[in-house]
Design a protein around this motif. Structure first.
Motif, short mmCIF file in Angstrom:
data_model
loop_
_atom_site.label_atom_id
_atom_site.label_comp_id
_atom_site.label_asym_id
_atom_site.label_seq_id
_atom_site.Cartn_x
_atom_site.Cartn_y
_atom_site.Cartn_z
N THR A 91 73.02 1.82 0.70
CA THR A 91 73.81 1.40 1.86
C THR A 91 73.11 0.29 2.64
O THR A 91 71.89 0.10 2.54
N TYR A 92 73.92 -0.40 3.43
CA TYR A 92 73.39 -1.50 4.25
C TYR A 92 74.25 -1.58 5.50
O TYR A 92 75.48 -1.43 5.43
N TYR A 93 73.61 -1.82 6.63
CA TYR A 93 74.32 -1.85 7.92
C TYR A 93 73.96 -3.09 8.71
O TYR A 93 72.84 -3.57 8.66
N SER A 94 74.92 -3.55 9.47
CA SER A 94 74.61 -4.58 10.44
C SER A 94 73.84 -3.95 11.59
O SER A 94 73.94 -2.74 11.84
N ASP A 95 73.09 -4.76 12.31
CA ASP A 95 72.25 -4.23 13.37
C ASP A 95 73.05 -3.56 14.47
O ASP A 95 72.59 -2.59 15.09
N PHE A 96 74.24 -4.05 14.74
CA PHE A 96 74.97 -3.53 15.89
C PHE A 96 75.64 -2.18 15.62
O PHE A 96 76.18 -1.57 16.53
N VAL A 97 75.62 -1.69 14.38
CA VAL A 97 76.17 -0.37 14.11
C VAL A 97 75.13 0.60 13.56
O VAL A 97 75.39 1.79 13.42
N LYS A 98 73.96 0.08 13.28
CA LYS A 98 72.91 0.91 12.68
C LYS A 98 72.59 2.08 13.62
O LYS A 98 72.39 1.90 14.82
N GLY A 99 72.59 3.27 13.06
CA GLY A 99 72.33 4.46 13.84
C GLY A 99 73.58 5.10 14.43
O GLY A 99 73.54 6.25 14.88
N ARG A 100 74.68 4.38 14.44
CA ARG A 100 75.94 4.92 14.97
C ARG A 100 76.98 5.12 13.87
O ARG A 100 77.77 6.07 13.93
N PHE A 101 77.01 4.23 12.91
CA PHE A 101 78.00 4.29 11.83
C PHE A 101 77.32 4.74 10.54
O PHE A 101 76.15 4.42 10.29
N THR A 102 78.07 5.44 9.72
CA THR A 102 77.58 5.88 8.42
C THR A 102 78.63 5.60 7.36
O THR A 102 79.78 6.03 7.50
N ILE A 103 78.23 4.91 6.31
CA ILE A 103 79.12 4.65 5.19
C ILE A 103 78.78 5.63 4.07
O ILE A 103 77.61 5.93 3.83
N SER A 107 83.33 -0.16 23.59
CA SER A 107 84.44 -1.12 23.73
C SER A 107 84.27 -2.30 22.78
O SER A 107 85.26 -2.87 22.30
N GLU A 108 83.02 -2.64 22.50
CA GLU A 108 82.76 -3.78 21.60
C GLU A 108 83.15 -3.49 20.15
O GLU A 108 83.22 -4.39 19.33
N ASP A 109 83.39 -2.21 19.84
CA ASP A 109 83.79 -1.84 18.49
C ASP A 109 85.28 -1.98 18.24
O ASP A 109 85.75 -1.80 17.12
N LYS A 110 86.01 -2.30 19.29
CA LYS A 110 87.45 -2.48 19.14
C LYS A 110 87.73 -3.66 18.22
O LYS A 110 87.26 -4.77 18.47
N ALA A 111 88.47 -3.41 17.15
CA ALA A 111 88.75 -4.45 16.16
C ALA A 111 89.68 -3.90 15.09
O ALA A 111 89.95 -2.70 15.04
N VAL A 112 90.13 -4.81 14.26
CA VAL A 112 90.79 -4.39 13.02
C VAL A 112 89.71 -4.30 11.96
O VAL A 112 88.96 -5.25 11.75
N TYR A 113 89.64 -3.16 11.31
CA TYR A 113 88.62 -2.91 10.29
C TYR A 113 89.23 -3.06 8.91
O TYR A 113 90.31 -2.50 8.62
N TYR A 114 88.53 -3.79 8.08
CA TYR A 114 88.98 -4.06 6.72
C TYR A 114 87.95 -3.53 5.72
O TYR A 114 86.75 -3.67 5.94
N CYS A 115 88.42 -2.98 4.64
CA CYS A 115 87.52 -2.67 3.55
C CYS A 115 87.72 -3.72 2.46
O CYS A 115 88.80 -4.31 2.33
N ALA A 116 86.68 -3.95 1.70
CA ALA A 116 86.72 -4.99 0.70
C ALA A 116 85.78 -4.65 -0.45
O ALA A 116 84.81 -3.91 -0.26
N ARG A 117 86.07 -5.21 -1.59
CA ARG A 117 85.23 -4.99 -2.75
C ARG A 117 84.60 -6.30 -3.20
O ARG A 117 85.28 -7.33 -3.28
N SER A 118 83.32 -6.23 -3.48
CA SER A 118 82.59 -7.42 -3.90
C SER A 118 82.47 -7.48 -5.41
O SER A 118 82.28 -6.47 -6.07
N SER A 119 82.52 -8.71 -5.91
CA SER A 119 82.33 -8.91 -7.34
C SER A 119 80.86 -9.14 -7.67
O SER A 119 80.49 -9.22 -8.84
N ARG A 120 80.05 -9.24 -6.63
CA ARG A 120 78.63 -9.50 -6.87
C ARG A 120 77.92 -8.23 -7.28
O ARG A 120 78.23 -7.15 -6.79
N GLY A 121 76.93 -8.35 -8.12
CA GLY A 121 76.23 -7.18 -8.62
C GLY A 121 75.34 -6.52 -7.59
O GLY A 121 75.17 -5.31 -7.59
#
Length: 123
Positions: free
Chosen positions: A57-69, A87-101
């Motif tokens: 797993t990998y997290y951005s700094d602004f969610v590390k410790g709060r979000f879990t994938i 409040s800063e978490d308000k957004a449209v959330y998208y999931c996506a798949r990467s073709s990179r290994g």
């Protein structure tokens, strides 16, 4: 490949929400699946990613410790557990798949996207 993201909604500040991203067949195996988000007037930004086969797993700094994938192999589903929402978490959330290994936060490597699910955080 079709991805479907769901689970968004209204949540109070400090609360929690779990998003889900599902795909047909074995669309996730051997790939990286990520969550991005886009707030009004802002660019889409990386939130978190998981290398589906091994669970790295990998997290951005602004969610590390709060979000879990995480993922459920049997259901071909990736989850994003979001805790202590702000409040800063308000957004449209998208999931996506990467073709990179390798696991990546670079949006250019993500070629399949879900439709987005909106998370609203009330104060």
């Amino acid at each position: 490949v079709q991805l479907q993201a769901f689970g968004g909604g209204l949540v109070q500040a400090g609360g929690a929400r779990r998003l889900s991203c599902s795909a047909s067949g074995r669309a996730f195996i051997s790939y990286t699946v990520a969550w991005f988000r886009q707030a009004p007037g802002k660019e889409r930004e990386f939130v978190s990613a998981i290398k589906y086969g091994v669970g790295t797993t990998y997290y951005s700094d602004f969610v590390k410790g709060r979000f879990t994938i995480s993922r459920d192999n049997g259901k071909n589903t990736v989850y994003l557990q979001m805790n202590v929402l702000q409040s800063e978490d308000k957004a449209v959330y998208y999931c996506a798949r990467s073709s990179r290994g390798t696991i990546t936060q670079d949006i250019q490597w993500y070629d399949y996207w879900g439709q987005g699910t909106e998370v609203t955080v009330s104060s």
